[in-house]
Design an enzyme around this catalytic site. Sequence first.
Site, PDB file in Angstrom:
ATOM      1  N   PRO A  91       0.832  -1.109   0.058  1.00  0.00           N
ATOM      2  CA  PRO A  91      -0.001   0.069   0.167  1.00  0.00           C
ATOM      3  C   PRO A  91       0.873   1.351  -0.081  1.00  0.00           C
ATOM      4  O   PRO A  91       0.240   2.371  -0.542  1.00  0.00           O
ATOM      5  CB  PRO A  91      -0.631  -0.038   1.195  1.00  0.00           C
ATOM      6  CG  PRO A  91      -0.551  -1.516   1.428  1.00  0.00           C
ATOM      7  CD  PRO A  91       0.666  -2.220   1.129  1.00  0.00           C
ATOM      8  N   GLU A 118      -1.654  -8.322   7.811  1.00  0.00           N
ATOM      9  CA  GLU A 118      -0.921  -7.143   8.000  1.00  0.00           C
ATOM     10  C   GLU A 118       0.074  -6.694   7.165  1.00  0.00           C
ATOM     11  O   GLU A 118       1.038  -5.651   7.055  1.00  0.00           O
ATOM     12  CB  GLU A 118      -0.614  -7.015   9.393  1.00  0.00           C
ATOM     13  CG  GLU A 118      -1.665  -6.968  10.239  1.00  0.00           C
ATOM     14  CD  GLU A 118      -2.789  -5.726  10.071  1.00  0.00           C
ATOM     15  OE1 GLU A 118      -2.190  -4.617  10.248  1.00  0.00           O
ATOM     16  OE2 GLU A 118      -3.831  -6.028   9.709  1.00  0.00           O
ATOM     17  N   ASP A 171      -5.651   4.726 -27.544  1.00  0.00           N
ATOM     18  CA  ASP A 171      -5.426   4.993 -25.953  1.00  0.00           C
ATOM     19  C   ASP A 171      -5.267   6.774 -25.775  1.00  0.00           C
ATOM     20  O   ASP A 171      -5.336   7.123 -24.650  1.00  0.00           O
ATOM     21  CB  ASP A 171      -4.288   4.171 -25.552  1.00  0.00           C
ATOM     22  CG  ASP A 171      -4.890   2.981 -25.021  1.00  0.00           C
ATOM     23  OD1 ASP A 171      -5.832   2.575 -25.458  1.00  0.00           O
ATOM     24  OD2 ASP A 171      -4.199   2.048 -24.644  1.00  0.00           O
TER      25      ASP A 171
HETATM   26  C1  9D3 Z   1      -5.369  -2.500   8.064  1.00  0.00           C
HETATM   27  C2  9D3 Z   1      -3.699  -2.777   7.705  1.00  0.00           C
HETATM   28  N1  9D3 Z   1      -2.892  -1.450   7.474  1.00  0.00           N
HETATM   29  C3  9D3 Z   1      -2.512  -0.869   8.750  1.00  0.00           C
HETATM   30  C4  9D3 Z   1      -2.088   0.303   8.691  1.00  0.00           C
HETATM   31  C5  9D3 Z   1      -1.831  -1.840   6.680  1.00  0.00           C
HETATM   32  C6  9D3 Z   1      -2.302  -2.395   5.407  1.00  0.00           C
HETATM   33  C7  9D3 Z   1      -1.661  -3.788   5.144  1.00  0.00           C
HETATM   34  C8  9D3 Z   1      -1.872  -4.748   4.231  1.00  0.00           C
HETATM   35  C9  9D3 Z   1      -3.024  -2.277   4.354  1.00  0.00           C
HETATM   36  C10 9D3 Z   1      -3.434  -2.939   3.401  1.00  0.00           C
HETATM   37  C11 9D3 Z   1      -2.955  -3.981   3.070  1.00  0.00           C
HETATM   38  C12 9D3 Z   1      -3.355  -4.712   1.692  1.00  0.00           C
HETATM   39  N2  9D3 Z   1      -3.120  -3.973   0.632  1.00  0.00           N
HETATM   40  C13 9D3 Z   1      -2.165  -4.460  -0.256  1.00  0.00           C
HETATM   41  O1  9D3 Z   1      -1.598  -5.378  -0.053  1.00  0.00           O
HETATM   42  C14 9D3 Z   1      -1.931  -3.491  -1.419  1.00  0.00           C
HETATM   43  C15 9D3 Z   1      -2.598  -2.511  -1.857  1.00  0.00           C
HETATM   44  C16 9D3 Z   1      -3.430  -1.456  -1.314  1.00  0.00           C
HETATM   45  O2  9D3 Z   1      -3.963  -1.805  -0.049  1.00  0.00           O
HETATM   46  N3  9D3 Z   1      -3.784  -0.384  -2.050  1.00  0.00           N
HETATM   47  C17 9D3 Z   1      -3.210  -0.049  -3.037  1.00  0.00           C
HETATM   48  N4  9D3 Z   1      -2.302  -0.776  -3.471  1.00  0.00           N
HETATM   49  C18 9D3 Z   1      -2.028  -2.078  -2.900  1.00  0.00           C
HETATM   50  S1  9D3 Z   1      -0.867  -2.838  -3.524  1.00  0.00           S
HETATM   51  C19 9D3 Z   1      -0.813  -4.043  -2.247  1.00  0.00           C
END
Ligand code: 9D3
Length: 229
Positions: A91, A118, A171
Amino acid sequence: MPPAIRFDVVTVFPEIFGPVFAAGVVGRAMARGLVQLEAHDLRRYAHDRHRQVDDVPYGGGPGMVLKPEPLFEAIEEIKAHNSGPVILLEPWGERFDQGLARELAGEPGLVLVCGRYEGIDDRVRQAQADREVSIGDYVLSGGELAAMVIIDAVSRLVPGVLGDEESLAGDSFAGDELGHPQYTRPAEYRGLRVPEVLLSGNHKEIEAWRRAQARRRTLARAGAPRPER
Ligand code: 9D3
């Protein structure tokens, strides 16, 4: 013929990748052998008989963390036949956009590692990852949907994947604009008419109208990412 690009995905949900790419232009490219996709089940690399790939976080806190050993071993095995960069879907990663898609389409392959729970033990990032990528500022449940977005956007930039019908030129508009509104038959539906200029057969005027409409869209959506600059 070897594939033009090869995607190896590490995930606890390998079964969801097949159906998503069975249809559409990317699926066709896969059937033609131009794009190769293999989803690797992380659990196959688990060490214990319970196939455990996650564990509680050091330091405490909620949720689970993906253990390093299965990920290290999966990635190392994949690296033997995929020379492309190892990308962790995270993320907080670098934002995926059309520019990054173009850059990645020039690689012989990508190794896409999907987090769940997590997150991923940070030693995987330290020792195995070339980059970390996010698809946007919203919270997903894991990296799988992000990996699919990247596979789709990158694959269609691989030469030969798109047919003439959906060619890359479509595109962009004048290389730099969002698209113009599209219409098809009938010329009137529920009182809504297709703009007269499109029925005129005057290609110069049609071109000018489309250019103006695309410019309007672009300005109205200022700040929106632009496809195919
Ligand atoms: C609720 C957990 N969060 C704590 C602050 C951290 C978190 C960990 C893992 C939030 C989301 C995730 C899962 N998301 C992904 O693995 C992810 C993702 C995303 O959530 N948004 C945009 N791109 C991506 S790429 C991988």
